[in-house]
Write an enzyme that holds these catalytic residues in place. Structure first.
Site, PDB file in Angstrom:
ATOM      1  N   VAL A 120       0.849  -1.154   0.064  1.00  0.00           N
ATOM      2  CA  VAL A 120      -0.059   0.078  -0.109  1.00  0.00           C
ATOM      3  C   VAL A 120       1.001   1.452   0.029  1.00  0.00           C
ATOM      4  O   VAL A 120       0.691   2.208  -0.650  1.00  0.00           O
ATOM      5  CB  VAL A 120      -0.937   0.042   1.216  1.00  0.00           C
ATOM      6  CG1 VAL A 120      -1.955   1.322   1.230  1.00  0.00           C
ATOM      7  CG2 VAL A 120      -1.939  -1.278   1.252  1.00  0.00           C
TER       8      VAL A 120
ATOM      9  N   VAL B 200     -11.798   0.611   5.155  1.00  0.00           N
ATOM     10  CA  VAL B 200     -13.036  -0.247   5.112  1.00  0.00           C
ATOM     11  C   VAL B 200     -13.348  -0.233   3.391  1.00  0.00           C
ATOM     12  O   VAL B 200     -13.504   1.108   2.880  1.00  0.00           O
ATOM     13  CB  VAL B 200     -14.357   0.249   5.803  1.00  0.00           C
ATOM     14  CG1 VAL B 200     -15.558  -0.571   5.154  1.00  0.00           C
ATOM     15  CG2 VAL B 200     -14.217   0.197   7.211  1.00  0.00           C
TER      16      VAL B 200
ATOM     17  N   ILE C 140     -13.182   1.479  -2.494  1.00  0.00           N
ATOM     18  CA  ILE C 140     -14.427   1.868  -2.658  1.00  0.00           C
ATOM     19  C   ILE C 140     -14.827   2.866  -1.578  1.00  0.00           C
ATOM     20  O   ILE C 140     -14.412   2.682  -0.361  1.00  0.00           O
ATOM     21  CB  ILE C 140     -15.527   0.711  -2.131  1.00  0.00           C
ATOM     22  CG1 ILE C 140     -15.096  -0.713  -2.934  1.00  0.00           C
ATOM     23  CG2 ILE C 140     -16.877   0.874  -2.431  1.00  0.00           C
ATOM     24  CD1 ILE C 140     -15.587  -1.924  -2.262  1.00  0.00           C
TER      25      ILE C 140
ATOM     26  N   GLY D 229      -1.584 -13.917  -3.952  1.00  0.00           N
ATOM     27  CA  GLY D 229      -1.594 -12.806  -3.103  1.00  0.00           C
ATOM     28  C   GLY D 229      -2.513 -12.038  -2.327  1.00  0.00           C
ATOM     29  O   GLY D 229      -2.245 -11.015  -1.688  1.00  0.00           O
TER      30      GLY D 229
ATOM     31  N   LYS E 294     -13.919  -3.885  10.263  1.00  0.00           N
ATOM     32  CA  LYS E 294     -14.685  -3.089   9.443  1.00  0.00           C
ATOM     33  C   LYS E 294     -15.998  -2.639   9.930  1.00  0.00           C
ATOM     34  O   LYS E 294     -16.257  -1.819   9.514  1.00  0.00           O
ATOM     35  CB  LYS E 294     -14.518  -3.821   8.068  1.00  0.00           C
ATOM     36  CG  LYS E 294     -13.037  -3.639   7.377  1.00  0.00           C
ATOM     37  CD  LYS E 294     -13.077  -4.701   6.398  1.00  0.00           C
ATOM     38  CE  LYS E 294     -11.577  -4.543   5.731  1.00  0.00           C
ATOM     39  NZ  LYS E 294     -11.441  -5.664   4.637  1.00  0.00           N
TER      40      LYS E 294
ATOM     41  N   GLY F 181      -5.818  -4.243  -2.220  1.00  0.00           N
ATOM     42  CA  GLY F 181      -5.100  -4.232  -3.348  1.00  0.00           C
ATOM     43  C   GLY F 181      -4.274  -3.056  -3.573  1.00  0.00           C
ATOM     44  O   GLY F 181      -4.790  -1.881  -2.746  1.00  0.00           O
TER      45      GLY F 181
HETATM   46  N1  HSE Z   1      -7.327  -9.030   3.880  1.00  0.00           N
HETATM   47  C1  HSE Z   1      -7.833  -7.920   3.601  1.00  0.00           C
HETATM   48  C2  HSE Z   1      -9.100  -8.299   2.358  1.00  0.00           C
HETATM   49  C3  HSE Z   1      -7.378  -6.702   2.828  1.00  0.00           C
HETATM   50  O1  HSE Z   1      -8.892  -9.399   2.026  1.00  0.00           O
HETATM   51  O2  HSE Z   1     -10.188  -7.896   1.943  1.00  0.00           O
HETATM   52  C4  HSE Z   1      -8.345  -5.461   2.725  1.00  0.00           C
HETATM   53  O3  HSE Z   1      -8.964  -4.954   3.833  1.00  0.00           O
END
Ligand code: HSE
Length: 376
Positions: A11, A113, A117, A168, A186, A282
Site C-alpha cells: 500500500v 473499509v 470503494i 497474494g 470493518k 489491493g
Molecule cells: N485482507 C483484506 C481483504 C485486505 O482480503 O479484504 C483489505 O482490507
C-alpha cells in the site's frame, strides 16, 4: 503538501506511485527499515516527527504496535494522519479522533473499509440527512475469493485458500480474513460513522473456514450462494451486529460478487438500499482511497463531522432471523425443515434471536449460516 509514508510495502508504495502523478502532494520521507527500497527512506521516526515541513503522515504499517504509538505521536505533534489500518482504528478510533481534535489536525481512514470503494464517505453522506437503518456487506476480499472459487470451480476450501495465497490475496496466516477478525474491525469502523458510536468487539463472529465443498454444492442445489457478511443495525441505544456466512438467492447482487471484490449495502428511509461495489483491497485501489483522504485533509472537507459519543449496548435479543445449521447429528429443537444430504444434516430454524442461535450451536463446530432477507 509535504507528507511522509510509514511503511513501503504494497500500500505504501502504491501511495507513493499515485502521489508522484499529483502536483499538490510531495512525499518527502518514507519510514522504512530497508533503506535501499527508496532514496527518501529513513529508519528514524523522529526525523519525520521533527520535520516541520511534513504536515501529514500516512500510516501503512498495519498491526497494532507500533502503529498506535506512531499515529498518536504524529497527531500530538500537529501532523494529520491518514491510515488504512483497520485493526488499530477499530481499537483506538476514540483516542485518535480526540487527539486530532485537541491538536487541530485531521485523522482520516477511508481506506480502512472497502479499500478503494468510497463506502465510508457514502455512509457519512447518507447519514448527514437521515439515520441509517442498517448496513451489511461483503467486507473481505480474501474470503470472497475463497467462496467464489469453491462455488464456481467446485473446489475444497483448502484448495481455494491456497489459490488465494498464491495470488497474494490471503496472508500466510489467513486467520484475520477467514475467522472474521478483519470483517469485525470493518463493522466497528463503519458503525462509528453510521451510528455515531464506538462499539466493541462483543457481537457474534462465526468463522467461515468450516464450510465444505459439500455444503456449497448442497446450497447451490437449493438456489443459494454463501457469502461472508458483516452487518449491524440499531434500535434505540441497543445494537445488533454479526459476522457470519449468509445465504443469498442466486439472482441477488451479493451472490454475483466474484473473485476478491467487496459490496457494502446501506439502508435508509429515503434512499432505500444503496450499494457500494468495487475492489476492497489491493495496492492501487487502497492507495487511491488514501490519496483521496490526503486531499480532503488538506481542505478539511467532511461530508458529516465524525462524532462517536453515543453509547450503545449489544443485545442478542433485538431481532429474529432464520438460520441453517449443518451438523452430523440431529439437533434438539423446533425446526422449520430438516434436510439430509450425504452425512450432513441441514437444520432450518424458524425466526429466532441471536440468543437462541447461540444456545443451539453452543461451542460446537457446526456450520452456521444466516438466510439473508435480501431484497431481490
Ligand atoms: N485482507 C483484506 C481483504 C485486505 O482480503 O479484504 C483489505 O482490507
Amino acid at each position: 503538501m509535504k507528507i511522509a509514508i510509514l511503511g513501503f510495502g504494497t500500500v505504501g508504495s502504491g501511495v507513493y506511485e499515485i502521489a508522484k502523478t499529483l502536483k499538490n502532494i510531495e512525499v518527502k520521507k518514507v519510514l522504512e527499515k530497508d533503506l535501499s527500497k527508496i532514496n527518501i527512506a529513513t529508519d528514524s521516526y523522529d526525523e519525520i516527527i521533527n520535520d516541520k515541513e511534513i504536515e501529514l503522515v500516512v500510516e501503512c504499517m498495519g498491526g497494532l504496535h507500533p502503529a498506535y504509538e506512531f499515529i498518536m505521536k504524529a497527531l500530538q505533534n500537529k501532523k494529520s494522519v491518514v491510515s488504512a489500518n483497520k485493526a488499530v482504528i477499530a481499537k483506538y478510533l476514540d483516542e485518535f479522533l480526540k487527539t486530532a481534535k485537541e491538536n487541530n489536525v485531521e485523522f482520516r481512514f477511508e481506506a480502512s473499509v472497502g479499500g478503494g470503494i468510497p463506502c465510508l464517505a457514502g455512509i457519512q453522506k447518507i447519514h448527514r440527512i437521515e439515520n441509517i437503518d442498517k448496513f451489511y456487506g461483503i467486507f473481505n476480499g480474501t474470503s470472497n475469493f475463497i467462496l467464489d472459487n469453491m462455488y464456481r470451480f467446485e473446489n475444497e476450501f483448502v484448495t481455494s485458500l491456497k489459490t488465494a495465497q498464491k495470488l497474494g490475496y490471503a496472508e500466510a496466516d489467513p486467520s484475520a480474513d477467514i475467522d472474521g477478525y478483519d470483517v469485525t474491525n470493518k463493522v466497528i469502523i463503519s458503525f462509528a460513522l453510521a451510528y455515531d458510536g464506538f462499539i466493541k468487539n462483543e457481537f457474534p463472529c462465526f468463522t467461515m473456514k468450516n464450510i465444505t465443498k459439500e455444503d456449497i454444492l448442497y446450497f447451490k442445489k437449493q438456489g443459494f450462494v454463501a457469502k461472508y457478511i458483516g452487518e449491524a443495525t440499531t434500535k434505540g441505544n441497543k445494537y445488533e451486529a454479526s459476522v457470519m456466512l449468509n445465504l443469498f438467492p442466486i439472482n441477488a447482487l451479493e451472490a454475483n460478487v466474484l473473485s476478491n471484490y467487496n459490496i457494502v449495502t446501506v439502508q435508509s428511509h429515503t434512499m432505500g438500499e444503496v450499494k457500494f461495489y468495487g475492489q476492497g483491497a489491493g495496492k492501487l485501489p487502497t492507495a487511491n482511497a488514501i490519496i483521496q483522504d490526503i486531499l480532503d485533509a488538506q481542505t478539511k472537507i467532511s461530508f458529516n463531522p465524525i462524532s462517536i459519543g453515543k453509547k450503545y449496548t449489544y443485545s442478542s435479543n433485538l431481532f429474529k432471523h432464520k438460520y441453517v445449521i449443518r451438523s452430523n447429528e440431529e439437533l434438539k429443537g423446533n425446526f422449520e425443515k430438516l434436510d439430509k444430504d450425504g452425512n450432513n444434516l441441514y437444520h432450518y430454524t424458524k425466526e429466532i434471536t441471536q440468543t437462541d442461535l447461540l444456545k443451539l450451536v453452543e461451542e460446537k463446530d457446526y456450520l452456521v449460516v444466516k438466510l439473508n432477507e435480501v431484497l431481490v
